[in-house]
Scaffold this active site. Structure first.
Site, mmCIF file in Angstrom:
data_model
loop_
_atom_site.group_PDB
_atom_site.id
_atom_site.type_symbol
_atom_site.label_atom_id
_atom_site.label_comp_id
_atom_site.label_asym_id
_atom_site.label_seq_id
_atom_site.Cartn_x
_atom_site.Cartn_y
_atom_site.Cartn_z
ATOM 1 N N TYR A 48 0.849 -1.202 0.000
ATOM 2 C CA TYR A 48 0.000 0.000 0.000
ATOM 3 C C TYR A 48 0.874 1.238 0.000
ATOM 4 O O TYR A 48 1.823 1.338 0.783
ATOM 5 C CB TYR A 48 -0.910 0.037 1.236
ATOM 6 C CG TYR A 48 -2.359 -0.030 0.835
ATOM 7 C CD1 TYR A 48 -2.904 0.992 0.061
ATOM 8 C CD2 TYR A 48 -3.163 -1.105 1.168
ATOM 9 C CE1 TYR A 48 -4.222 0.930 -0.360
ATOM 10 C CE2 TYR A 48 -4.477 -1.173 0.759
ATOM 11 C CZ TYR A 48 -5.012 -0.151 -0.011
ATOM 12 O OH TYR A 48 -6.303 -0.218 -0.435
ATOM 13 N N GLU A 50 -0.544 4.803 -0.650
ATOM 14 C CA GLU A 50 -1.323 6.015 -0.918
ATOM 15 C C GLU A 50 -0.457 7.241 -0.688
ATOM 16 O O GLU A 50 0.285 7.320 0.296
ATOM 17 C CB GLU A 50 -2.548 6.075 -0.005
ATOM 18 C CG GLU A 50 -3.679 5.198 -0.508
ATOM 19 C CD GLU A 50 -4.812 5.083 0.487
ATOM 20 O OE1 GLU A 50 -4.582 5.264 1.683
ATOM 21 O OE2 GLU A 50 -5.938 4.797 0.042
ATOM 22 N N ASP A 198 -5.783 14.428 -25.345
ATOM 23 C CA ASP A 198 -5.848 13.009 -24.966
ATOM 24 C C ASP A 198 -5.175 12.230 -26.096
ATOM 25 O O ASP A 198 -5.769 11.996 -27.147
ATOM 26 C CB ASP A 198 -7.307 12.586 -24.792
ATOM 27 C CG ASP A 198 -7.437 11.095 -24.474
ATOM 28 O OD1 ASP A 198 -6.408 10.385 -24.513
ATOM 29 O OD2 ASP A 198 -8.566 10.644 -24.201
ATOM 30 N N THR A 225 -3.013 6.623 -22.346
ATOM 31 C CA THR A 225 -2.885 5.280 -21.792
ATOM 32 C C THR A 225 -1.409 4.895 -21.913
ATOM 33 O O THR A 225 -0.670 5.496 -22.689
ATOM 34 C CB THR A 225 -3.705 4.268 -22.611
ATOM 35 O OG1 THR A 225 -3.293 4.378 -23.979
ATOM 36 C CG2 THR A 225 -5.191 4.538 -22.515
ATOM 37 N N LYS A 228 -1.089 1.284 -25.108
ATOM 38 C CA LYS A 228 -1.317 1.301 -26.559
ATOM 39 C C LYS A 228 0.039 1.458 -27.244
ATOM 40 O O LYS A 228 0.877 0.574 -27.124
ATOM 41 C CB LYS A 228 -2.346 2.367 -26.917
ATOM 42 C CG LYS A 228 -3.729 2.036 -26.319
ATOM 43 C CD LYS A 228 -4.796 3.071 -26.601
ATOM 44 C CE LYS A 228 -6.094 2.723 -25.875
ATOM 45 N NZ LYS A 228 -7.102 3.789 -25.955
ATOM 46 N N ARG A 234 -1.195 -2.063 -18.875
ATOM 47 C CA ARG A 234 -2.457 -1.327 -18.938
ATOM 48 C C ARG A 234 -2.431 -0.252 -17.865
ATOM 49 O O ARG A 234 -2.174 -0.537 -16.702
ATOM 50 C CB ARG A 234 -3.651 -2.245 -18.661
ATOM 51 C CG ARG A 234 -3.725 -3.479 -19.498
ATOM 52 C CD ARG A 234 -5.120 -4.055 -19.512
ATOM 53 N NE ARG A 234 -5.935 -3.259 -20.394
ATOM 54 C CZ ARG A 234 -5.848 -3.303 -21.729
ATOM 55 N NH1 ARG A 234 -5.012 -4.104 -22.336
ATOM 56 N NH2 ARG A 234 -6.598 -2.525 -22.458
HETATM 57 C C1 LIG Z 1 -8.194 4.074 -25.117
HETATM 58 C C2 LIG Z 1 -8.579 5.483 -24.893
HETATM 59 C C3 LIG Z 1 -8.965 5.943 -23.628
HETATM 60 C C4 LIG Z 1 -9.303 5.050 -22.464
HETATM 61 O O1 LIG Z 1 -8.352 4.263 -21.977
HETATM 62 P P1 LIG Z 1 -8.727 3.092 -20.935
HETATM 63 O O2 LIG Z 1 -7.405 2.696 -20.408
HETATM 64 O O3 LIG Z 1 -9.433 2.050 -21.722
HETATM 65 O O4 LIG Z 1 -9.604 3.677 -19.899
HETATM 66 C C5 LIG Z 1 -9.202 7.304 -23.470
HETATM 67 N N1 LIG Z 1 -9.070 8.151 -24.505
HETATM 68 C C6 LIG Z 1 -8.735 7.735 -25.738
HETATM 69 C C7 LIG Z 1 -8.603 8.732 -26.824
HETATM 70 C C8 LIG Z 1 -8.483 6.387 -25.973
HETATM 71 O O5 LIG Z 1 -8.162 6.004 -27.204
#
Ligand SMILES: *Cc1c(COP(=O)(O)O)cnc(C)c1O
Length: 449
Positions: A48, A50, A198, A225, A228, A234
């Site tokens: 833990y 936090e 994003d 993320t 990807k 993840r």
């Molecule tokens: C994949 C994605 C997310 C979300 O990611 P998670 O890890 O699945 O919550 C947010 N924004 C965009 C543009 C994405 O392609």
């Protein structure tokens, strides 16, 4: 995996086989290295922690602090950021935390609409954030690019507190500088509005030098993320520019203090204890992303995507936006072959080619049988597939599309895809064997065994 009797491990083995014998065309997936898997499967999950390095609510964090600090420093270096928060459990959590850091309930957020290619977390009515904030959506133009005039008009009209550029199904490179200029021109109080990118799909292209970095064009914050194109575990990541104060310090609500506002919004604002085993794996992945070879990887993702797009077009597939400038390809299978995205997804799955049905900007109604499919090349590129293999993949995709079209002509009203495709089992089996042969020539980087 041989040592445990739990059936979970047998199923994991089945998954290793599925991943090995198929090709991953889903643009949001990738394969991690053995080191990333090792860090993720470590005893750090027992701890833990936090809080943040140097300011924890539990004892015994001397090793955890070192690991999280490494992850933070590497992430900052990758994105030329002043600050990194490596704790978000996912991309969705990262977005939620930034909204929470800057906006009050009811504030307006201007983002790309979902049908135009935005993400669910950018204001889809089914999400929590859409119930808290007032999302306004801008669209794309006929060429598939951001409709900057629409964005400007909406920014002027709604005076949003946050302008978001980011997407899951958009094939162009956003003009970040232009968005910054629009904000400076039309916002009455620019000091009250942050610009957020994003970059979940293209973060690896940014650090690989083949996509602009929004932070260098006056954007305040990037969310992404880590699983990807960054090829990590993840998880989520938030990068920002501004003044870094000591963690969890109470600060004024100014753009300069955004890094600290973000830290407080992640913990305690929206999350509890961080996943330090995942943060360790992020640190390992970031070190891999900092290597010169990662630039080659990023270049190859784009090259493969462009070859695949061109080949698909030569086979009669109509592509949204006329191709791709990043690695995302959106195919209009309805206009190309008179079939829907779901049937095509199911058929491709039968031969070991995995992708997902996806709505097109022109689609109306439910997203279950949209007109398109979305695909991309990050995962195949990791396995070492190159331009020659992209041509082979495009050929298979054409064969499958033709089989689906034939099946649909024979049974125009069939709603069950399995029944629809049942007559072509032999053809699918034949292609399945070819896909397997090719896939096995390009082993997974790591299986965890
Ligand atoms: C994949 C994605 C997310 C979300 O990611 P998670 O890890 O699945 O919550 C947010 N924004 C965009 C543009 C994405 O392609």
């Amino acid at each position: 995996m041989q040592n445990s009797k739990d059936e979970v491990f047998e199923i994991i083995n089945d998954e290793i086989i599925r991943q090995s014998e198929g090709l991953e065309l889903i643009p949001s997936e990738n394969y991690v290295s053995q080191d990333v898997l090792r860090a993720m499967g470590s005893v750090l999950t027992n701890k833990y922690s936090e809080g943040y390095p140097g300011k924890r609510y539990y004892g015994g964090n001397q090793n955890i602090d070192k690991i999280e600090t490494l992850a933070i420093e590497r992430a900052k270096e990758l994105f030329h950021a002043d600050h990194a928060n490596v704790q978000p459990h996912s991309g969705a959590n990262a977005n939620e935390a930034v909204y929470f850091a800057w906006c009050k309930p009811g504030d307006t957020i201007l983002a790309m609409s979902l049908p135009a290619g935005g993400h669910l977390t950018h204001g889809s009515p089914v999400t929590r954030s859409a119930k808290v904030y007032n999302f306004v959506g801008y669209g794309v133009d006929e060429a598939g690019d951001i409709d900057y005039d629409d964005l400007e008009r909406l920014a002027k009209e709604h005076q949003p507190k946050l302008i978001l550029v980011g997407y899951s199904a958009f094939m162009k490179i956003p003009d970040f500088k232009r968005v910054r200029e629009i904000a400076d021109r039309v916002l009455e109080k620019p000091e009250e509005t942050i610009l957020m990118a994003d970059m979940a799909h293209v973060a690896g292209l940014i650090v690989g030098g083949v996509h602009p970095n929004p932070l260098e064009f006056g954007f305040n914050v990037i969310t992404t993320t880590t699983h990807k194109t960054l090829r990590g575990p993840r998880g989520g990541l938030i990068l920002s520019r501004g003044k870094v104060s000591s963690p969890l310090h109470r600060v004024d609500h100014t753009i300069e203090n955004l890094p600290t506002l973000i830290d407080r919004a992640v913990f305690p604002g929206t999350q509890g204890g961080p996943l330090e085993h995942v943060i360790a794996a992020k640190a390992v992945a970031f070190a891999e992303d900092l290597q010169p070879e990662f630039h080659t990887y990023a270049e190859n993702i784009v090259k493969n995507a462009q070859t695949l797009a061109k080949e698909l077009e030569s086979h009669g597939f109509k592509l949204q936006g006329g191709g791709t400038d990043n690695h995302l390809i959106l195919v209009n299978v309805k206009d190309s072959f008179g079939i829907d995205g779901k049937t095509y997804e199911v058929a491709l799955d039968k031969v070991g080619l995995t992708l997902n049905a996806n709505a097109l900007p022109t689609d109306k109604g439910g997203a279950f049988r949209p007109s398109g499919v979305r695909l991309g090349t990050p995962a195949m590129t990791t396995r070492g597939l190159g331009e020659a293999e992209m041509k082979t993949v495009a050929g298979w995709m054409k064969q499958i599309a033709s089989l689906c079209a034939k099946a649909r002509k024979g049974k125009p009203d069939e709603t069950d895809d399995e029944a629809l495709l049942a007559d072509y089992a032999d053809e699918f089996e034949q292609i399945r064997a070819e896909v397997r042969d090719l896939a096995l020539k390009f082993p997974l980087p790591a299986t965890g065994c």
